[in-house]
Design an enzyme around this catalytic site. Structure first.
Site, PDB file in Angstrom:
ATOM      1  CB  CYS A 263      14.548  42.092  30.874  1.00 26.07           C
ATOM      2  SG  CYS A 263      15.101  41.515  32.484  1.00 26.07           S
ATOM      3  CG  ASP A 264      15.555  42.038  26.947  1.00 26.53           C
ATOM      4  OD1 ASP A 264      15.314  43.178  27.381  1.00 26.53           O
ATOM      5  OD2 ASP A 264      16.671  41.498  27.039  1.00 26.53           O
TER       6      ASP A 264
ATOM      7  CB  CYS B 137      16.469  38.887  31.347  1.00 28.94           C
ATOM      8  SG  CYS B 137      15.112  39.322  32.451  1.00 28.94           S
TER       9      CYS B 137
END
Length: 367
Positions: free
Chosen positions: A177-178, A174
């Site tokens: 997300c990261d 992701c």
């Protein structure tokens, strides 16, 4: 009056299953929705939530706040897929926190509201009768008046050495997300479809260099997306490359072992992260014969109500959402599904009076 309403609901159930063009055909569900007929049953639960990620726990909160006895079965991964990452920086109101801390907070909040949380796995479902019958791994049989499915999805993995060892420590699925964790770093993305290009563009403002590793001689991504890559100087597509091993220093990823599919030459690539963009598998095996699924295996729902092809059964989160795959979106879907479940239970005649009468037969878990 109640009998007339039950006849209407049965007719609505029949129509809704066969009127949606987005849903596959399934046998009609003709239920006897008379609450008086279930008074002698045991292990009754007004709202059962299957799964305990952001969608499931948010659904449980709203179900309990709606006055319904709500039971969550966590499955094999309490807290869901979010617990497999490290820090979260895009949860509203929290600048940065461990993912596990966020999920621990959700668990605690749910328990404070009176939600029953059980670390057990649902092994079979029967939606051909009402109440719906669920069986658990520990041997319990549940009579559920409504169900919210939030079993999530699992990212497809390469199955190579080091992949799981460094999951959440350089290996991710992701970029949204990261991406912040790879500021001025070199990263690789495995995949050749639209998802790989989208992940690369998401990482582009942060990473120093991004290498899209494609196993074949061509990408499967649409031409429109491929053309967009020309606008990013730090994205490079490398063809005919297969990852054999994820390398690291014991703490974080520091490289990949890759093989050229044409020359068969094996080499080492120095990168600080690896993103997998090879798809996700929704956790819907349990419902394949009971609910309508789309061609990718995701549960089809009414996007307004979160209701599935079976009246009284709802779905929320990555198990029905192949587009966004974000915790906050899953939580919102969990909220919607619970509000609708409560409304549906009220519509079929569940009142404060018969809630009290049924409560003596509620499922109660004992360790």
């Amino acid at each position: 009056m109640i009998k007339i309403m039950n006849i209407f609901l049965i007719f609505s159930c029949f129509v809704s299953i066969f009127s949606s063009n987005e849903r596959e055909s399934l046998p009609s569900r003709l239920y006897n929705l008379d609450l008086n007929s279930i008074a002698k049953k045991n292990n009754i639960v007004p709202i059962v939530v299957i799964g305990s990620g952001p969608a499931g726990l948010t659904a449980a909160l709203y179900g309990r706040r709606g006055g319904m006895h709500t039971v969550v079965f966590t499955g094999n991964l309490p807290g869901g897929q979010l617990t497999q990452t490290t820090y979260i920086e895009n949860w509203p109101g929290i600048k940065k926190a461990f993912a596990n801390d966020i999920m621990d907070g959700l668990f605690e909040q749910a328990r404070d509201f009176g939600v029953t949380i059980i670390e057990d796995v649902i092994t079979s479902v029967d939606f051909d009768k009402w109440p719906f019958v669920l069986n658990t791994e520990s041997g319990d049989k549940i009579n559920a008046l409504s169900i919210i499915i939030s079993t999530g999805a699992a990212p497809r993995k390469l199955g190579v050495e080091g992949e799981l060892d460094y999951w959440g420590r350089g290996v991710s699925s992701c970029a949204v997300c990261d991406c912040h964790f790879f500021k001025d770093r070199d990263v690789a993305i495995v995949g050749g479809g639209d998802s790989a290009v989208e992940e690369a563009m998401q990482l582009a403002p942060y990473a120093k260099n991004i290498f899209i590793l494609v196993r074949d001689v061509n990408m499967k991504a649409t031409k429109t997306l491929r053309d967009k890559l020309e606008d990013f100087e730090n994205i490079k597509v490398i063809y005919n490359k297969q990852v054999l091993k994820v390398l690291g220093d014991g703490e974080l990823v520091n490289g990949l072992e890759v093989k050229d599919s044409i020359t068969q030459e094996v080499s080492t690539m120095k990168v600080d992260g690896l993103f997998l963009a090879i798809g996700q598998n929704p956790n819907t095996e349990l419902f394949e014969k009971s609910l309508s699924l789309n061609k990718f295996g995701y549960i089809t729902i009414d996007p307004v109500t979160q209701e599935t092809s079976v009246k009284g059964v709802f779905a929320a989160g990555d198990v029905e959402d192949a587009e966004y795959r974000q915790a906050i979106v899953a939580a919102a879907a969990g909220c919607k599904s619970a509000l609708r479940a409560v409304k549906w239970l009220r519509e079929i005649g569940l009142t404060d009076k018969n809630i009290k009468n049924l409560s003596k037969n509620y499922f109660s878990y004992k360790d």
